[in-house]
Design a protein around this motif. Structure first.
Motif, PDB file in Angstrom:
ATOM      1  N   LEU A  49       0.817  -1.201   0.000  1.00 57.36           N
ATOM      2  CA  LEU A  49       0.000   0.000   0.000  1.00 57.36           C
ATOM      3  C   LEU A  49       0.861   1.265   0.000  1.00 57.36           C
ATOM      4  O   LEU A  49       2.027   1.243   0.387  1.00 57.36           O
ATOM      5  CB  LEU A  49      -0.974   0.009   1.187  1.00 57.36           C
ATOM      6  N   ILE A  50       0.248   2.364  -0.451  1.00 53.45           N
ATOM      7  CA  ILE A  50       0.913   3.662  -0.497  1.00 53.45           C
ATOM      8  C   ILE A  50       0.616   4.380   0.805  1.00 53.45           C
ATOM      9  O   ILE A  50      -0.537   4.623   1.137  1.00 53.45           O
ATOM     10  CB  ILE A  50       0.400   4.490  -1.689  1.00 53.45           C
ATOM     11  N   ALA A  51       1.655   4.687   1.572  1.00 55.20           N
ATOM     12  CA  ALA A  51       1.442   5.275   2.891  1.00 55.20           C
ATOM     13  C   ALA A  51       2.375   6.450   3.120  1.00 55.20           C
ATOM     14  O   ALA A  51       3.589   6.290   3.134  1.00 55.20           O
ATOM     15  CB  ALA A  51       1.667   4.220   3.977  1.00 55.20           C
ATOM     16  N   PHE A  52       1.801   7.639   3.283  1.00 57.62           N
ATOM     17  CA  PHE A  52       2.569   8.831   3.630  1.00 57.62           C
ATOM     18  C   PHE A  52       1.983   9.399   4.904  1.00 57.62           C
ATOM     19  O   PHE A  52       0.771   9.468   5.072  1.00 57.62           O
ATOM     20  CB  PHE A  52       2.511   9.865   2.508  1.00 57.62           C
ATOM     21  N   ASP A  53       2.827   9.811   5.797  1.00 58.38           N
ATOM     22  CA  ASP A  53       2.366  10.178   7.129  1.00 58.38           C
ATOM     23  C   ASP A  53       1.710  11.546   7.176  1.00 58.38           C
ATOM     24  O   ASP A  53       0.706  11.729   7.838  1.00 58.38           O
ATOM     25  CB  ASP A  53       3.551  10.119   8.102  1.00 58.38           C
ATOM     26  N   ASP A  54       2.266  12.498   6.478  1.00 55.46           N
ATOM     27  CA  ASP A  54       1.827  13.880   6.650  1.00 55.46           C
ATOM     28  C   ASP A  54       1.450  14.482   5.305  1.00 55.46           C
ATOM     29  O   ASP A  54       2.276  14.559   4.394  1.00 55.46           O
ATOM     30  CB  ASP A  54       2.943  14.698   7.305  1.00 55.46           C
ATOM     31  N   CYS A 446      -4.090   2.786  -0.986  1.00 61.56           N
ATOM     32  CA  CYS A 446      -3.462   3.776  -0.112  1.00 61.56           C
ATOM     33  C   CYS A 446      -3.867   3.548   1.348  1.00 61.56           C
ATOM     34  O   CYS A 446      -4.944   3.023   1.636  1.00 61.56           O
ATOM     35  CB  CYS A 446      -3.859   5.192  -0.531  1.00 61.56           C
ATOM     36  N   LEU A 447      -2.987   3.976   2.236  1.00 66.69           N
ATOM     37  CA  LEU A 447      -3.260   3.817   3.657  1.00 66.69           C
ATOM     38  C   LEU A 447      -4.487   4.618   4.076  1.00 66.69           C
ATOM     39  O   LEU A 447      -5.361   4.125   4.767  1.00 66.69           O
ATOM     40  CB  LEU A 447      -2.047   4.259   4.479  1.00 66.69           C
ATOM     41  N   ASN A 448      -4.544   5.873   3.657  1.00 62.62           N
ATOM     42  CA  ASN A 448      -5.640   6.741   4.069  1.00 62.62           C
ATOM     43  C   ASN A 448      -5.882   7.795   2.997  1.00 62.62           C
ATOM     44  O   ASN A 448      -5.191   7.832   1.974  1.00 62.62           O
ATOM     45  CB  ASN A 448      -5.339   7.402   5.416  1.00 62.62           C
ATOM     46  N   SER A 449      -6.856   8.657   3.255  1.00 60.40           N
ATOM     47  CA  SER A 449      -7.231   9.648   2.245  1.00 60.40           C
ATOM     48  C   SER A 449      -6.128  10.670   2.001  1.00 60.40           C
ATOM     49  O   SER A 449      -6.034  11.243   0.910  1.00 60.40           O
ATOM     50  CB  SER A 449      -8.517  10.361   2.666  1.00 60.40           C
ATOM     51  N   TYR A 730      -8.341   2.898  -3.615  1.00 60.81           N
ATOM     52  CA  TYR A 730      -9.091   2.681  -2.385  1.00 60.81           C
ATOM     53  C   TYR A 730      -8.158   2.845  -1.206  1.00 60.81           C
ATOM     54  O   TYR A 730      -6.936   2.838  -1.351  1.00 60.81           O
ATOM     55  CB  TYR A 730      -9.770   1.306  -2.381  1.00 60.81           C
ATOM     56  N   VAL A 731      -8.738   3.035  -0.035  1.00 63.75           N
ATOM     57  CA  VAL A 731      -7.945   3.285   1.168  1.00 63.75           C
ATOM     58  C   VAL A 731      -8.221   2.199   2.203  1.00 63.75           C
ATOM     59  O   VAL A 731      -9.200   1.452   2.101  1.00 63.75           O
ATOM     60  CB  VAL A 731      -8.248   4.675   1.767  1.00 63.75           C
ATOM     61  N   ARG A 732      -7.338   2.143   3.192  1.00 60.72           N
ATOM     62  CA  ARG A 732      -7.515   1.201   4.298  1.00 60.72           C
ATOM     63  C   ARG A 732      -8.264   1.825   5.467  1.00 60.72           C
ATOM     64  O   ARG A 732      -8.908   1.124   6.239  1.00 60.72           O
ATOM     65  CB  ARG A 732      -6.143   0.698   4.776  1.00 60.72           C
ATOM     66  N   ASN A 733      -8.173   3.154   5.592  1.00 55.20           N
ATOM     67  CA  ASN A 733      -8.835   3.849   6.699  1.00 55.20           C
ATOM     68  C   ASN A 733      -9.576   5.067   6.159  1.00 55.20           C
ATOM     69  O   ASN A 733      -8.985   5.888   5.454  1.00 55.20           O
ATOM     70  CB  ASN A 733      -7.815   4.298   7.754  1.00 55.20           C
ATOM     71  N   ALA A 734     -10.853   5.192   6.501  1.00 55.84           N
ATOM     72  CA  ALA A 734     -11.660   6.343   6.101  1.00 55.84           C
ATOM     73  C   ALA A 734     -12.469   6.809   7.294  1.00 55.84           C
ATOM     74  O   ALA A 734     -13.167   6.005   7.929  1.00 55.84           O
ATOM     75  CB  ALA A 734     -12.587   5.976   4.948  1.00 55.84           C
ATOM     76  N   VAL A 735     -12.376   8.106   7.604  1.00 58.36           N
ATOM     77  CA  VAL A 735     -13.085   8.703   8.751  1.00 58.36           C
ATOM     78  C   VAL A 735     -12.844   7.847   9.996  1.00 58.36           C
ATOM     79  O   VAL A 735     -13.775   7.412  10.676  1.00 58.36           O
ATOM     80  CB  VAL A 735     -14.595   8.860   8.454  1.00 58.36           C
ATOM     81  N   ARG A 736     -11.558   7.545  10.243  1.00 59.10           N
ATOM     82  CA  ARG A 736     -11.126   6.782  11.415  1.00 59.10           C
ATOM     83  C   ARG A 736     -11.779   5.412  11.522  1.00 59.10           C
ATOM     84  O   ARG A 736     -11.975   4.867  12.602  1.00 59.10           O
ATOM     85  CB  ARG A 736     -11.373   7.594  12.697  1.00 59.10           C
ATOM     86  N   SER A 737     -12.150   4.840  10.375  1.00 54.45           N
ATOM     87  CA  SER A 737     -12.740   3.501  10.343  1.00 54.45           C
ATOM     88  C   SER A 737     -11.953   2.645   9.362  1.00 54.45           C
ATOM     89  O   SER A 737     -11.548   3.123   8.299  1.00 54.45           O
ATOM     90  CB  SER A 737     -14.204   3.567   9.883  1.00 54.45           C
ATOM     91  N   LYS A 738     -11.729   1.382   9.726  1.00 58.19           N
ATOM     92  CA  LYS A 738     -11.106   0.465   8.785  1.00 58.19           C
ATOM     93  C   LYS A 738     -12.142   0.081   7.731  1.00 58.19           C
ATOM     94  O   LYS A 738     -13.280  -0.246   8.059  1.00 58.19           O
ATOM     95  CB  LYS A 738     -10.594  -0.786   9.508  1.00 58.19           C
TER      96      LYS A 738
END
Length: 762
Positions: A49-54, A446-449, A730-738
């Motif tokens: 997955l594509i994951a960037f922290d900030d 992606c990890l998140n939005s 698609y993402v793994r986390n959306a609005v603090r939900s898996k």
């Protein structure tokens, strides 16, 4: 069936098209792997997955990582959808020359629907028909304008001199013309007014206020915090089902039966009934609330008529009722028309159908649409009207299906076919691609939005940099969303890359009232930290508007005087004696809000405290379901704040800077050379070189508990807007939900084989 060819319409030989390979796709570069849902890992076990922290860390290392992803996209640079032409293929020609009295044209995505309608009119005019005889109805102002312009241009190009002009109108506008014309004496004076939406809200507000004044005991049964919009949605639903208030009040058996059936099918009374479930008031609520809502419906209409006002639904409803009750007027209204052509017939409801059927009585009726693109079920529209058209209309119907897609590359057409074939309630069809080229189709995980937004923005920037010399513009890109709340990270990422973007003003979260209030409260936090005793009337108005639903100006002014007398907000909050506060604002709530606002905090903490204590600011903290229900406009904001590396001052300045950039010209209110940021619904009938579909997750698409076939049609509309490139993520986390990837990704033929293009980057 053979047709005379007029010479106006060219008839090329049918293009050769390779058969669709439904087992594999050209974009697959590695052996097929397990589809989603079978032996799938979750959380940290996903290594690709594509994951960037900030989202805000715009340093060179990050940009290099982003570029390594976007470089993998081999953009389809030199192809585009077929332009409008007076040529026609075999299926189109069959429709153009059809002489039956009732015709159903099934026109899938990109099949040349508008071209076929225009060419049918041109051909008949070339054979001596008058332009006056055509009544062409649509359901959208932009569609009406586009069709009218294309028709006028085609008539001019063909040098035709037909008598008069065709009537190309929305069904609403045609109804309104009747109300202001031949139905004026029957219906009476009526007008939409300068602010029809505001008038609707005012009428329902007055109806509710009258109920509270005259029948307080009954009014108590209504939920206290239910938005007026919910009442208006109910009234609109009843009108579009031709369920009339007068008949409901008289308890007409057939009308009451329709109401009960509709309530059972749609659950439309639940917002009023649910608060009473499992309470002592349940039996009373169950019997009285329907009657209360009927009286509100009737009073809403009466208030409108007292002020000579109508709403949008009345444009059709009152016109239909006026013609249905007077055969002479009905004949007069359509006397000059010989043919009624209805576009987008898949998006009609009962009122539309009854009105159209009445207008087309003893006329040629041509309905045009695609059941696979019926996406307005929430408005009471149903694809059943076009699917079962012969049974509903009660006339012998000739059906023509356009089988060739001229818009999309071959693999996008194949994916659309594969996806929509999972629906069971549809007219059977399988599109063939006219084009033989392949879109570059990508699936990003992606990890998140925030990560998703960064990759999308960087890709758009690279695409524009590489291809602008070849005529590529930002407006050639559309980012399509299922929910408005998904757009916040995308807007931020586009602004940080200095990419101009376009969306509706009321969908621009950066410049929304909610964001302005949030910025104001963060700024107040910083100022109170520096000078605890300061206050201003502006700040007092802000505090009141964010804690209570409504505070009259007089109460705010008196409240501010108390603040000044006590020496500041904190001092007023802490003194034990009774002081004036606006209605609905308790001393406990006010003290808690101000003490939490002034505390030292990180960006995440200040956002959480504001959301918890200033409850009428607008949604920031909530569940994915809240975002789905459109009550969480800043649904991803807490996640964004949690990833910000600076302090509150820097966080505020960053947000203010985004706002300044947007207002400084980066945001386009009108369409121009700007990326289009739209919901799937607003993408209907349009096309772009590059289409990007982020947030393709379960619970988002398909949405919550929505009908899966309705949602699949919506996703089908989204993917078939692409004329060259298609990127789904698609993402793994959306609005603090898996969340899980959407089932539609696999159904359209994408699986882990394509996902492997996104390597781990950390």
């Amino acid at each position: 069936m053979t047709h005379e060819r007029s010479g106006l319409i060219n008839h090329p030989s049918k293009p050769k098209v390779r058969p669709v390979d439904t087992e594999s796709f050209a974009m697959t570069e590695s052996p097929a792997q397990e589809p989603f849902g079978e032996g799938q890992a979750s959380g940290d076990e996903f290594a690709d997955l594509i994951a960037f922290d900030d989202l805000f860390a715009q340093d060179d290392a990050l940009k290099q990582q982003l570029d390594s992803i976007v470089d993998r996209v081999e953009a389809n640079e030199n192809t585009k959808a077929t332009d409008f032409t007076v040529e026609a293929d075999d299926d189109q020609w069959r429709f153009i020359g059809c002489g039956e009295e009732t015709i159903r044209l099934v026109a899938p995505a990109g099949s040349g629907k508008t071209q076929s309608v225009v060419n049918r009119v041109l051909t008949q005019v070339a054979r001596g028909q008058s332009l006056d005889r055509f009544l062409i109805l649509t359901f959208d102002n932009s569609a009406s304008l586009s069709l009218r312009e294309k028709l006028e241009k085609a008539i001019g190009t063909a040098c035709l001199k037909g008598k008069g002009t065709p009537s190309v109108l929305t069904l609403n506008k045609f109804g309104y013309q009747l109300l202001k014309g031949i139905l004026r004496d029957t219906v009476g004076q009526c007008d939409l007014g300068d602010n029809p939406e505001g008038d609707r809200h005012e009428s329902v507000r007055r109806a509710l206020e009258e109920l509270r004044t005259k029948h307080a005991d009954v009014h108590q049964l209504l939920p206290k915090k239910l938005a007026r919009r919910v009442y208006l949605d109910l009234i609109s639903a009843l009108k579009n089902k031709v369920i009339l208030a007068d008949k409901l009040l008289k308890k007409d058996p057939d009308t009451m039966r329709q109401l009960l059936e509709l309530a059972e099918q749609t659950g439309m009374l639940e917002p009023w009934l649910e608060p009473h479930r499992n309470t002592a008031a349940w039996e009373t609520a169950k019997t009285q609330i329907p009657s209360v809502l009927i009286s509100i419906y009737k009073r809403y209409n009466d208030i409108n008529r007292h002020h000579n006002r109508i709403d949008f639904d009345d444009q059709r409803l009152l016109a239909y009722l006026g013609l249905a009750s007077d055969e002479r007027l009905a004949a007069m209204a359509t006397s000059r028309f010989g043919a009624v052509i209805v576009d987008e017939f898949q998006d009609i409801n009962r009122l539309d159908f009854e009105f159209i059927n009445l207008l087309a009585r003893n006329k040629q009726l041509v309905v045009v649409g695609d059941d696979d693109q019926s996406i307005y079920s929430f408005r009471g529209c149903s694809p059943d009207y076009i699917i079962n058209f012969p049974e509903r209309v009660g006339r012998k119907v000739e059906t023509v299906i356009l089988r060739t897609n001229y818009r999309c590359p071959k693999n996008v057409v194949e994916m659309g076919n594969r996806l929509i074939a999972h629906n069971t309630n549809r007219i059977e069809k399988n599109q063939i691609a006219h084009r033989t080229d392949q879109a570059d189709v990508k699936l990003w995980h992606c990890l998140n939005s925030a990560s998703e937004a960064q990759v999308i923005a960087r890709f758009i920037k690279r695409l524009y940099t590489d291809q602008s010399a070849k005529g590529f513009r930002y407006s050639d890109v559309a980012v399509l969303l299922r929910m408005n709340s998904q757009s916040l990270p995308l807007q931020i990422a586009l602004i940080l890359e200095d990419i101009p973007y376009h969306c509706r003003r009321d969908e621009n979260i950066i410049v929304s009232d909610t964001m302005k209030k949030l910025l104001g409260l963060i700024d107040l936090h910083l100022r109170l930290r520096a000078e605890p005793n300061q206050c201003s009337l502006t700040d007092s108005k802000l505090i009141c508007s964010c804690i209570v639903r409504y505070a009259p100006d007089k109460e705010v002014s008196r409240f501010h005087q108390e603040v000044e007398r006590c020496g500041g907000y904190l001092q007023l909050a802490r003194i034990p004696e009774r002081t004036f506060l606006p209605t609905g604002l308790t001393k406990a709530d006010f003290r808690r809000a101000m003490e939490n606002l002034v505390k030292d905090a990180t960006p995440l903490e200040i956002v959480q405290r504001i959301s918890a204590n200033f409850k009428h600011l607008g949604g920031m903290i909530g569940s994915l379901e809240d975002a789905i229900n459109n009550t969480l406009p800043l649904g991803e904001f807490v996640d964004i704040a949690s990833r910000f590396k600076g302090d509150v001052r820097q966080f505020h300045d960053m947000l203010a800077g985004l706002h300044e950039k947007v207002e400084g010209g980066l945001y386009h209110v009108e369409e121009g050379d700007a990326v289009n940021l739209l919901t799937y619904f607003r993408a209907k009938g349009r096309q772009w070189n590059t289409v990007m579909i982020p947030g393709a997750n379960q619970k988002v698409i398909p949405l919550g508990d929505a009908n899966v076939e309705d949602e699949r049609r919506l996703f089908y509309v989204a993917i078939t807007r692409a004329t060259s490139n298609l990127i789904v993520s698609y993402v793994r986390n959306a609005v603090r939900s898996k969340v899980e990837p959407s089932q539609f990704i696999e159904e359209m033929g994408l699986n882990h084989a394509e996902e492997k293009r996104a390597k781990v980057l950390s």
